[in-house]
Design an enzyme around this catalytic site. Structure first.
Site, PDB file in Angstrom:
ATOM      1  N   LYS A 197       1.721  -2.572   9.936  1.00 19.78           N
ATOM      2  CA  LYS A 197       1.986  -3.684  10.581  1.00 19.78           C
ATOM      3  C   LYS A 197       0.973  -4.439  11.708  1.00 19.78           C
ATOM      4  CE  LYS A 197       6.638  -3.060   9.083  1.00 19.78           C
ATOM      5  NZ  LYS A 197       7.097  -4.256   8.225  1.00 19.78           N
ATOM      6  N   ASP A 229       7.773   7.847  11.624  1.00 21.75           N
ATOM      7  CA  ASP A 229       7.453   6.524  11.093  1.00 21.75           C
ATOM      8  C   ASP A 229       7.260   5.450  12.026  1.00 21.75           C
ATOM      9  OD1 ASP A 229       8.739   4.643   7.940  1.00 21.75           O
ATOM     10  OD2 ASP A 229       6.924   4.500   9.530  1.00 21.75           O
ATOM     11  N   TYR A 231      14.007   3.363   6.410  1.00 23.66           N
ATOM     12  CA  TYR A 231      13.233   2.880   5.186  1.00 23.66           C
ATOM     13  C   TYR A 231      11.768   3.194   5.513  1.00 23.66           C
ATOM     14  CZ  TYR A 231      10.919  -0.338   1.903  1.00 23.66           C
ATOM     15  OH  TYR A 231      10.151  -0.932   1.056  1.00 23.66           O
TER      16      TYR A 231
HETATM   17  P1  KE4 Z   1       5.154  -1.584   3.678  1.00 21.37           P
HETATM   18  O1  KE4 Z   1       4.765  -0.741   2.499  1.00 21.37           O
HETATM   19  O2  KE4 Z   1       6.201  -2.662   3.631  1.00 21.37           O
HETATM   20  O3  KE4 Z   1       3.738  -2.108   4.413  1.00 21.37           O
HETATM   21  O4  KE4 Z   1       5.690  -0.536   4.876  1.00 21.37           O
HETATM   22  C1  KE4 Z   1       6.883   0.042   4.513  1.00 21.37           C
HETATM   23  C2  KE4 Z   1       7.777   0.552   5.768  1.00 21.37           C
HETATM   24  C3  KE4 Z   1       7.526   2.026   6.185  1.00 21.37           C
HETATM   25  N1  KE4 Z   1       8.089   2.263   7.386  1.00 21.37           N
HETATM   26  C4  KE4 Z   1       9.064   1.314   7.907  1.00 21.37           C
HETATM   27  C5  KE4 Z   1       9.675   1.822   9.328  1.00 21.37           C
HETATM   28  C6  KE4 Z   1       8.877  -0.047   7.490  1.00 21.37           C
HETATM   29  O5  KE4 Z   1       9.880  -0.795   8.327  1.00 21.37           O
HETATM   30  C7  KE4 Z   1       8.346  -0.403   6.499  1.00 21.37           C
HETATM   31  C8  KE4 Z   1       8.546  -1.818   6.012  1.00 21.37           C
HETATM   32  N2  KE4 Z   1       9.018  -2.830   6.861  1.00 21.37           N
HETATM   33  C9  KE4 Z   1       9.917  -3.620   5.885  1.00 21.37           C
HETATM   34  C10 KE4 Z   1      10.844  -4.474   6.948  1.00 21.37           C
HETATM   35  N3  KE4 Z   1      12.034  -4.147   7.034  1.00 21.37           N
HETATM   36  C11 KE4 Z   1       8.802  -4.747   5.173  1.00 21.37           C
HETATM   37  C12 KE4 Z   1       9.371  -5.887   4.914  1.00 21.37           C
HETATM   38  C13 KE4 Z   1       9.357  -6.128   3.395  1.00 21.37           C
HETATM   39  O6  KE4 Z   1       9.852  -5.296   2.551  1.00 21.37           O
HETATM   40  O7  KE4 Z   1       9.064  -7.173   2.649  1.00 21.37           O
END
Ligand code: KE4
Length: 428
Positions: A267, A239, A144
């Protein structure tokens, strides 16, 4: 009832927010029940709106690596807020945090701040396409990289949790340029290079996958991606939104000993405020506006409050690298304790762990990619999740997520967690 007020608040939220939440995975759809509404948090603990105290194993999905409301971060944000919250103009603070990242991650010359991990990954792919003049990217099923169209092809995390790994709204035109490979399977990557010679701008990969549960790279996988990118003049994008500044000062690159060309962050970098970033050597980053032709922008990019929070957090991690070994030790105690208890039961299970990221899967097959992650018994997972929640332990509400340990967790907290886990297992 333990969650009366959360339940009432959830009803109200659903009237004015889709699904009652601002991010789908929070809705408890995969595990059932009412999402827990938090009143406040401190250290390793969440305090919900019903007065329950919960030991937190999501740490805001990664950012709260030092525990909630970490004093230096709070002080930095409070102090900065008195100077105003946003200017839309450059500040010295942005240079200071950029210099600190350059110091902590050896192969970064320049970094561009944005407001989320999604924005970081989306921008990194555009930059890779602009730099290489190629259009296709390779991503991995179950990984993701945020909710940008190019990534919602067999995406992990909430996308797969809700059975929409390929989201409606993503056009065929977009999807055709996102080539899908299998994690830990170099052959599936090699095939794409053979079928699309000189067309692949980048491979984007989670160097330690955290959106199918936690799936570490098998020996040689990352090194193999590195070699293929070198052979085909394709950029390797790590990533590191989850792994950056969590697995080590230098993130997964340092921990795995593999160097990428472009890295994305989020994060931990923002100390809990909305921050994402992408970074690389100068030769690539200078293709970005206003220096170069690849456009990317953001009203709140480099926001002073977010930079103050991130700078305080990164400064602490840079000056106290023992945090990373402390997290490794705590995660190891939890993992070993769970294995000891599970081995007394006849239930099939897998525990995957890499540093302070881990996950439990109810399956007898090794969980090494999206296919094997999907074989986990979700009914058992739901029972496990609620059994732990009812005993005061907050785990990710989906089998396709990773735990994120924070360094505020004490030995007592981990013992408490293992006791709750033992009670759950005895209830089978
Ligand atoms: P954000 O757009 O949610 O800040 O980041 C996206 C993203 C990009 N790359 C990786 C490896 C990530 O894990 C994420 C976002 N992680 C999720 C948890 N699996 C965020 C939680 C959510 O979607 O509320």
């Amino acid at each position: 009832m333990r969650y009366q007020r959360s339940s009432t608040l959830f009803q109200s939220a659903q009237n004015v927010i889709p699904g009652g939440v601002n991010s789908p995975v929070r809705a408890f759809k995969a595990v059932g029940g009412t999402p827990v509404f938090v009143e406040k948090a401190k250290g390793a603990y969440l305090y919900d709106e019903d007065g329950n105290t919960l030991i937190d194993y999501i740490s805001s999905w990664g950012p709260m690596i030092l525990g909630h409301a970490f004093e230096p971060v709070i002080e930095a944000v409070k102090e900065r807020a008195d100077k105003g919250t946003s200017y839309g103009m450059p500040t010295e603070l942005e240079t200071q945090i950029a210099e600190l990242v350059v110091e902590m991650v050896p192969n970064i010359d320049k970094i561009r701040m944005v407001n989320s991990g999604t924005e970081a990954c989306m921008s990194a792919v555009r930059l890779a396409r602009g730099y290489t003049q190629r259009e296709k990217i390779i991503k991995f099923a179950g990984c993701y990289h945020g909710h940008s169209d190019a990534f919602l092809i067999q995406a992990g995390s909430g996308a797969v949790t809700f059975g929409a790994p390929n989201s409606p709204g993503v056009t065929q035109g977009t999807a055709k340029d996102s080539l899908l490979a299998q994690y830990n399977d170099l052959e599936s990557v090699r095939n794409h290079f053979e079928q699309h010679p000189e067309q692949i701008a980048a491979i984007i990969v989670e160097p330690v996958a955290g959106n199918m549960g936690c799936i570490p790279p098998q020996a040689g996988f990352m090194e193999g991606l590195r070699k293929m990118c070198d052979a085909h003049q394709t950029l390797l994008i790590f990533d590191e939104v989850m792994t950056g500044f969590r697995l080590a000062k230098g993130g997964a690159q340092e921990s795995l000993g593999v160097t990428a060309d472009l890295m994305t962050y989020g994060k931990v970098l923002g100390g809990g405020l909305p921050v994402g970033a992408f970074a690389a050597r100068e030769e690539i980053m200078n293709h970005l506006a206003p220096e170069g032709p690849v456009y990317q922008a953001g009203t709140l990019s480099g926001n002073p409050l977010a930079m103050a929070a991130g700078y305080a957090m990164l400064t602490h991690l840079n000056e106290n690298p023992q945090v990373f070994s402390s997290l490794e030790n705590k995660a190891k105690v939890l993992e070993q304790g769970m294995i000891a208890l599970l081995d007394k039961k006849s239930k099939p299970y897998q525990i995957n762990r890499y540093g302070s990221m881990m996950s439990l899967h109810f399956t007898d097959q090794a969980v090494v990619d999206f296919k094997t992650a999907a074989l986990g018994n979700n009914d058992h997972f739901k029972t496990y999740f609620h059994a732990m929640l009812d005993r005061g332990v907050y785990l990710p509400p989906s089998a396709f997520e990773s735990y994120f340990l924070n360094d505020a967790l004490s030995e007592k907290d981990i013992d408490f967690t293992l006791n709750a886990f033992q009670e759950y297992l005895e209830s089978f």
